[in-house]
Design an enzyme around this catalytic site. Structure first.
Site, short mmCIF file in Angstrom:
data_model
loop_
_atom_site.label_atom_id
_atom_site.label_comp_id
_atom_site.label_asym_id
_atom_site.label_seq_id
_atom_site.Cartn_x
_atom_site.Cartn_y
_atom_site.Cartn_z
N TYR A 184 -39.69 -28.09 -8.44
CA TYR A 184 -40.71 -28.97 -8.73
C TYR A 184 -42.08 -28.68 -7.99
CZ TYR A 184 -43.26 -33.24 -8.33
OH TYR A 184 -44.19 -34.44 -8.05
N ARG A 216 -38.58 -51.29 10.03
CA ARG A 216 -38.53 -49.57 9.68
C ARG A 216 -37.13 -49.10 10.07
NH1 ARG A 216 -39.12 -46.56 13.67
NH2 ARG A 216 -40.73 -47.78 14.93
N LYS A 234 -37.55 -42.07 -10.85
CA LYS A 234 -37.15 -41.78 -12.39
C LYS A 234 -36.02 -42.54 -12.74
CE LYS A 234 -40.15 -38.43 -11.69
NZ LYS A 234 -40.77 -38.66 -10.09
N ASP A 256 -31.79 -31.29 -5.46
CA ASP A 256 -32.57 -32.36 -6.10
C ASP A 256 -31.75 -32.63 -7.33
OD1 ASP A 256 -34.27 -33.77 -7.58
OD2 ASP A 256 -35.90 -32.84 -6.90
#
Length: 380
Positions: A98, A46, A195, A170
């Site tokens: 978004y 982690r 994406k 973003d």
């Protein structure tokens, strides 16, 4: 190095142990330590994993940053990064942000005492007018999703820096190939790596990149503490996809421009939102801060019937959520990316029931155009 070379050689591209051309998948949760007094670089996955670390270094270098952080999704990257803010802090946010970001800002962070004001970020005056004494961050998308509005990043960064405000951008639509907000003075770059960065519709991931070391330490603390990290196999797949980013974006962008030109001549199309069009209100600003218009655009149709016919009738452009894959994807913002936004708020923002978003993939553009034409003409 030119960008194409950076894509291949950024980060840890050679396994230091074996010389393999590419970091292997370190599919492990923990690492053996040799000394009680001196732990090794890795202890628990982690916190750090060599596969994730190689990807983080590559993305940071491509964006011109010093630290990169890979998360389990784009929303994990956004939400984890927003945790640098505290109760009582205020954010100024671009109006057509978004839908997932809108949802987390209004439904979770507002409940935690971190409030947001949504403004038309194409107007520097609107941003400045929304700033309060407690404003600590300005959150932007440019081009925005789904209306492709353009914000002058350098101007906002100067405004924010003079007031000790953090600027978050973003950069999913543009990728670091076409736009690098850190070089324009912004503080944090965010991506849905799902994406274009990964580019093959087979991984969910997200990134945050910073240039300032102290800001990097704050996000690093949250990444480790909150734990929404990207796994080693997905890190490997994303690193593999990243290497072809330039050639994928070049082809998709070229095809997008051809399709936009064709759509501009169709009677069913009433408006196109694409910063590559000279008539786009943000065209001039966009071309000063980006190296191309990208491969995503949206357009409005003459009726809901035409919209339904296109979405359900296209064969080569998949009617699906998401974007940035090798396949073209038609999306319906009102019921997909912005379904979390109340209907009246969607309409106020200009997200109508006849708005369609197209992410252009790697198919031949002539085939895509012929398919769209057939869908327009098809009758049930």
């Amino acid at each position: 190095m030119k960008f194409a070379t950076k894509l291949i050689h950024s980060g840890q591209t050679i396994d230091p142990r074996t010389g393999a051309l590419g970091m292997p998948i370190y599919q492990t949760s923990t690492f053996r330590q040799q000394s009680v007094d001196n732990f090794g670089k890795y202890d628990y996955a982690r916190s750090d994993n060599p596969s994730r670390e190689a990807l983080e270094e590559a993305v940071a270098e491509l964006e011109g940053g010093t630290r990169g952080f890979a998360f389990a999704s784009g929303m994990a990257a956004i939400s984890s990064t927003l945790l640098i803010f505290s109760p009582g802090d205020h954010l100024v946010v671009c109006d057509d942000v978004y839908g997932g970001a809108y949802r987390v800002l209004t439904g979770i962070f507002a409940r935690l005492g971190i409030t947001s004001t949504f403004v038309d970020a194409t107007s520097l005056e609107a941003i400045e007018g929304a700033i309060r004494p407690e404003t600590k961050g300005i959150y932007l998308e440019t081009p925005s999703n789904p209306l492709l509005k353009v914000t002058d990043l350098a101007a906002v960064a100067r405004l924010a820096r003079a007031r000790n405000i953090i600027t978050l951008v973003d950069n999913t639509f543009m990728t670091p190939y076409l736009q690098r907000p850190l070089e324009l003075g912004c503080d944090i770059v965010l991506h849905s790596g799902t994406k274009f960065m990964n580019g093959h519709s087979d991984v969910i991931c997200g990134f945050a990149v910073v240039k300032d070391a102290d800001l990097g330490q704050r996000i690093r603390f949250i990444q480790n503490g909150f734990g929404a990290i990207l796994g080693p196999q997905d890190s490997f797949l994303t690193m593999r996809g990243l290497k072809t980013l330039k050639i994928r974006m070049d082809q998709s962008q070229q095809s997008a421009m051809a399709i936009v030109e064709w759509l501009s001549r169709q009677e069913q199309v009433t408006r196109i939102h694409y910063p590559g069009c000279p008539e786009h209100p943000g065209h001039a600003v966009h071309m000063t801060q980006a190296d191309g218009p990208g491969a995503v655009f949206s357009f409005e149709l003459d009726s809901f019937e035409t919209t339904r016919r296109l979405l359900e009738g296209a064969r080569y452009s998949a009617f699906a959520v998401s974007l940035g894959g090798v396949e073209s994807i038609l999306s319906y913002p009102a019921r997909m990316s912005h379904a979390a936004v109340p209907p009246e708020e969607r309409l106020r923002k200009g997200i109508t029931d006849t708005l369609v978003r197209l992410s252009v993939g790697l198919e031949d553009p002539d085939d895509l155009i012929a398919d769209l034409a057939a869908a327009f003409d098809r009758r049930s």
